[in-house]
Write a protein that holds these residues in place. Structure first.
Motif, PDB file in Angstrom:
ATOM      1  N   LEU A  89      -6.520  12.830   1.624  1.00 40.64           N
ATOM      2  CA  LEU A  89      -6.276  13.601   0.999  1.00 40.64           C
ATOM      3  C   LEU A  89      -7.074  13.565  -0.323  1.00 40.64           C
ATOM      4  O   LEU A  89      -6.469  12.091  -1.463  1.00 40.64           O
ATOM      5  N   PHE A  90      -8.272  13.782  -1.173  1.00 39.55           N
ATOM      6  CA  PHE A  90      -8.272  13.398  -2.065  1.00 39.55           C
ATOM      7  C   PHE A  90      -8.788  14.479  -3.366  1.00 39.55           C
ATOM      8  O   PHE A  90      -9.043  15.212  -2.854  1.00 39.55           O
ATOM      9  N   THR A  91      -8.537  13.477  -4.923  1.00 36.03           N
ATOM     10  CA  THR A  91      -9.567  14.867  -6.102  1.00 36.03           C
ATOM     11  C   THR A  91     -11.102  13.931  -6.222  1.00 36.03           C
ATOM     12  O   THR A  91     -11.078  12.766  -5.852  1.00 36.03           O
ATOM     13  N   ASP A  92     -12.333  14.930  -6.657  1.00 35.86           N
ATOM     14  CA  ASP A  92     -13.040  14.167  -7.707  1.00 35.86           C
ATOM     15  C   ASP A  92     -13.195  12.814  -8.076  1.00 35.86           C
ATOM     16  O   ASP A  92     -13.505  11.795  -7.518  1.00 35.86           O
ATOM     17  N   ASP A  93     -12.256  12.744  -8.959  1.00 33.21           N
ATOM     18  CA  ASP A  93     -11.697  11.992  -9.826  1.00 33.21           C
ATOM     19  C   ASP A  93     -10.819  10.780  -9.226  1.00 33.21           C
ATOM     20  O   ASP A  93     -11.314   9.690  -9.432  1.00 33.21           O
ATOM     21  N   ALA A  94     -10.091  11.384  -8.500  1.00 32.79           N
ATOM     22  CA  ALA A  94      -9.435  10.435  -7.661  1.00 32.79           C
ATOM     23  C   ALA A  94     -10.566   9.243  -6.423  1.00 32.79           C
ATOM     24  O   ALA A  94     -10.191   8.114  -6.839  1.00 32.79           O
ATOM     25  N   LEU A  95     -10.945  10.279  -5.978  1.00 31.13           N
ATOM     26  CA  LEU A  95     -11.932   9.676  -5.244  1.00 31.13           C
ATOM     27  C   LEU A  95     -12.764   8.264  -5.968  1.00 31.13           C
ATOM     28  O   LEU A  95     -13.182   6.738  -6.013  1.00 31.13           O
ATOM     29  N   GLN A  96     -13.334   8.799  -6.664  1.00 26.37           N
ATOM     30  CA  GLN A  96     -14.390   7.596  -8.183  1.00 26.37           C
ATOM     31  C   GLN A  96     -12.782   6.625  -8.463  1.00 26.37           C
ATOM     32  O   GLN A  96     -14.156   5.588  -8.447  1.00 26.37           O
ATOM     33  N   GLN A  97     -11.473   6.953  -9.146  1.00 26.85           N
ATOM     34  CA  GLN A  97     -11.360   5.995  -9.609  1.00 26.85           C
ATOM     35  C   GLN A  97     -10.570   4.688  -8.657  1.00 26.85           C
ATOM     36  O   GLN A  97     -10.724   3.412  -8.882  1.00 26.85           O
ATOM     37  N   ALA A  98     -11.135   5.372  -6.467  1.00 26.37           N
ATOM     38  CA  ALA A  98     -10.422   4.528  -5.851  1.00 26.37           C
ATOM     39  C   ALA A  98     -11.319   3.223  -6.502  1.00 26.37           C
ATOM     40  O   ALA A  98     -11.783   3.053  -5.797  1.00 26.37           O
ATOM     41  N   THR A  99     -10.060   2.185  -5.766  1.00 28.41           N
ATOM     42  CA  THR A  99     -10.440   0.464  -4.981  1.00 28.41           C
ATOM     43  C   THR A  99     -10.989   0.776  -3.722  1.00 28.41           C
ATOM     44  O   THR A  99     -10.192   1.465  -2.828  1.00 28.41           O
ATOM     45  N   ALA A 100     -11.961   0.008  -3.360  1.00 34.42           N
ATOM     46  CA  ALA A 100     -12.799   0.362  -2.208  1.00 34.42           C
ATOM     47  C   ALA A 100     -12.132  -0.530  -1.130  1.00 34.42           C
ATOM     48  O   ALA A 100     -11.206  -1.547  -1.566  1.00 34.42           O
ATOM     49  N   GLN A 101     -11.745   0.016   0.311  1.00 36.99           N
ATOM     50  CA  GLN A 101     -10.722  -0.477   0.816  1.00 36.99           C
ATOM     51  C   GLN A 101     -11.088  -2.235   0.390  1.00 36.99           C
ATOM     52  O   GLN A 101      -9.870  -2.931   0.956  1.00 36.99           O
ATOM     53  N   ALA A 102     -12.204  -2.726   0.524  1.00 37.47           N
ATOM     54  CA  ALA A 102     -12.516  -3.867   1.240  1.00 37.47           C
ATOM     55  C   ALA A 102     -11.781  -5.013  -0.089  1.00 37.47           C
ATOM     56  O   ALA A 102     -11.704  -6.027   0.033  1.00 37.47           O
ATOM     57  N   VAL A 103     -12.379  -4.291  -1.257  1.00 39.52           N
ATOM     58  CA  VAL A 103     -11.361  -4.972  -2.390  1.00 39.52           C
ATOM     59  C   VAL A 103      -9.703  -5.247  -2.856  1.00 39.52           C
ATOM     60  O   VAL A 103      -9.251  -5.571  -2.691  1.00 39.52           O
ATOM     61  N   ALA A 104      -9.391  -4.072  -2.543  1.00 39.50           N
ATOM     62  CA  ALA A 104      -7.940  -3.572  -1.927  1.00 39.50           C
ATOM     63  C   ALA A 104      -7.595  -4.253  -1.034  1.00 39.50           C
ATOM     64  O   ALA A 104      -6.193  -5.396  -1.567  1.00 39.50           O
ATOM     65  N   GLU A 105      -8.035  -4.947  -0.252  1.00 38.98           N
ATOM     66  CA  GLU A 105      -7.619  -5.700   1.433  1.00 38.98           C
ATOM     67  C   GLU A 105      -8.001  -7.026   1.105  1.00 38.98           C
ATOM     68  O   GLU A 105      -6.550  -8.150   0.967  1.00 38.98           O
ATOM     69  N   HIS A 106      -8.977  -7.088   0.078  1.00 41.66           N
ATOM     70  CA  HIS A 106      -8.073  -8.601  -0.676  1.00 41.66           C
ATOM     71  C   HIS A 106      -7.500  -9.407  -1.766  1.00 41.66           C
ATOM     72  O   HIS A 106      -6.931 -10.047  -1.047  1.00 41.66           O
ATOM     73  N   ARG A 107      -7.359  -8.132  -2.467  1.00 43.13           N
ATOM     74  CA  ARG A 107      -6.046  -8.448  -3.149  1.00 43.13           C
ATOM     75  C   ARG A 107      -4.757  -8.543  -2.412  1.00 43.13           C
ATOM     76  O   ARG A 107      -3.929  -9.040  -2.166  1.00 43.13           O
ATOM     77  N   ALA A 108      -4.774  -7.825  -1.313  1.00 42.42           N
ATOM     78  CA  ALA A 108      -3.159  -7.863  -0.825  1.00 42.42           C
ATOM     79  C   ALA A 108      -3.069  -8.737   0.491  1.00 42.42           C
ATOM     80  O   ALA A 108      -2.352  -9.667   0.045  1.00 42.42           O
ATOM     81  N   ARG A 109      -4.036  -9.616   0.314  1.00 41.69           N
ATOM     82  CA  ARG A 109      -4.687 -11.057   1.122  1.00 41.69           C
ATOM     83  C   ARG A 109      -3.794 -11.885   0.644  1.00 41.69           C
ATOM     84  O   ARG A 109      -2.879 -12.791   0.442  1.00 41.69           O
TER      85      ARG A 109
END
Ligand SMILES: C[S@@+](CC[C@H](N)C(=O)[O-])C[C@H]1O[C@@H](n2cnc3c(N)ncnc32)[C@H](O)[C@@H]1O
Length: 333
Positions: A18-38
């Motif tokens: 589930l997203f809102t339009d704004d939340a999706l725009q602001q969301a970190t791309a998965q590949a970038v979030a995964e890099h940070r998580a590593r």
């Protein structure tokens, strides 16, 4: 449905999200979030601006313990659906509700439709976040264009990591000193297989005429101010000490380069003749350090051949020795 389709550009499988339009725009791309998580493997992490839970989804796989909070109840409700196994609560990021956990913050850079360039205008403001969490380790996602000197003036002395995904610069991430690698203050990370470079590496890089290849370094390298470090790491050299184009006889792995076929003093007439001699029908034009509009130039060239070429136009030398030079190239891919 429409949002989920747009979300596919950022996430592998947004079908249940589930997203809102704004939340999706602001969301970190998965590949970038995964890099940070590593970089946070095994840590206890509190995402204090968790929104709909994007970063939490990457963190929960590898962090020791993860908790999320946000001030917006609608986004939190969506996060409860999206990452139901992560403890969540409503809280103001500027009033800490955890102790010792590494804080991850991603303040909003847009409000009432306008972009906020001054980090004090972020929501919540960057200076307040750095102040409130000065007693522990933190990671703060910022705009890629943020002024490094300004962050220094806010008292930040850790590592600034500039990350690009598929060649486009996504963010500048602040890692507090305790999370930074020893001696590293700036890092460029290219999430397209081209690796990383940091300011702890040597930056001895000669200036010399073009060799077999010209390389236009990834925007993350340029933005991080690590062009010379990147060149030194890959055995490349600069065409001019003030211009980011590099050259070398070998292409670094995973990098698209331009194989030099011809070099000429730049004028439109000479370029048109040279391109026609190479049977060029299409030309990608890259420009640095000269006042040329690539799109307008491409239209004026009216190419009629069959080969796809690349043209690199740049200034070489300074003052009276300065000359605009064009390289006619064959792209590696
Ligand atoms: C850029 S978004 C975060 C996006 C998130 N990292 C992601 O990848 O989906 C910023 C979030 O900060 C939240 N926020 C703004 N001010 C806040 C505050 N004072 N305390 C907690 N959250 C806040 C907003 O509600 C919004 O969800």
């Amino acid at each position: 449905m429409l949002l989920r389709r747009r979300a596919a550009a950022k996430f592998d499988d947004p079908s249940q999200w589930l997203f809102t339009d704004d939340a999706l725009q602001q969301a970190t791309a998965q590949a970038v979030a995964e890099h940070r998580a590593r970089r946070l493997v095994g840590a206890t992490v509190h995402d204090v601006t968790c929104s709909v839970g994007t970063e939490l989804a990457s963190l929960r796989a590898s962090a020791g313990f993860v908790v999320g909070s946000d001030i917006d109840p609608t986004r939190l409700a969506m996060a409860r659906h999206n990452v139901g196994d992560v403890p969540l609560c409503r809280a103001d990021a500027l009033r800490p509700i955890t102790r010792d956990a590494v804080v991850l913050a991603d303040p909003a850079r847009r409000g009432s439709g306008r972009r906020r360039f001054d980090p004090r205008d972020y929501i919540p403001p960057l200076d307040r976040l750095l102040d409130v969490y000065s007693d522990r380790d933190y990671v703060v996602k910022c705009s890629p264009g943020i002024d490094f000197a300004e962050i220094g003036r806010l008292g930040f002395a850790g590592e600034i990591e500039i990350t690009s995904l598929d060649g486009s610069v996504r963010e500048a991430c602040l890692w507090s000193s305790g999370l930074a690698e020893a001696g590293v203050h700036r890092r460029a990370t290219m999430l397209n297989g081209a690796g990383q470079v940091t300011d702890a590496e040597p930056d001895d890089c000669p200036v010399a005429p073009a060799g077999r290849w010209i390389v236009d370094p990834d925007g993350a390298v340029v933005r991080a101010g690590l062009v010379r470090h990147y060149a030194a790491r890959h055995g490349l050299w600069q065409l001019d000490p003030d211009i980011a184009y590099l050259s070398g006889d070998r292409l670094p792995d995973g990098v698209r380069g331009f194989e030099v076929l011809d070099e000429l003093g730049f004028s439109e007439k000479r370029l048109r003749q040279a391109l026609s001699a190479h049977d060029a029908g299409a030309a990608e034009i890259l420009v640095r350090g000269v006042d040329v509009d690539p799109d307008a130039l491409r239209k004026r060239l009216k190419l009629r051949g069959s080969a796809a070429m690349s043209v690199v136009i740049t200034r070489i030398g300074s003052g009276t020795a300065s000359r605009a030079t064009a390289f006619i190239c064959h792209p590696s891919r």
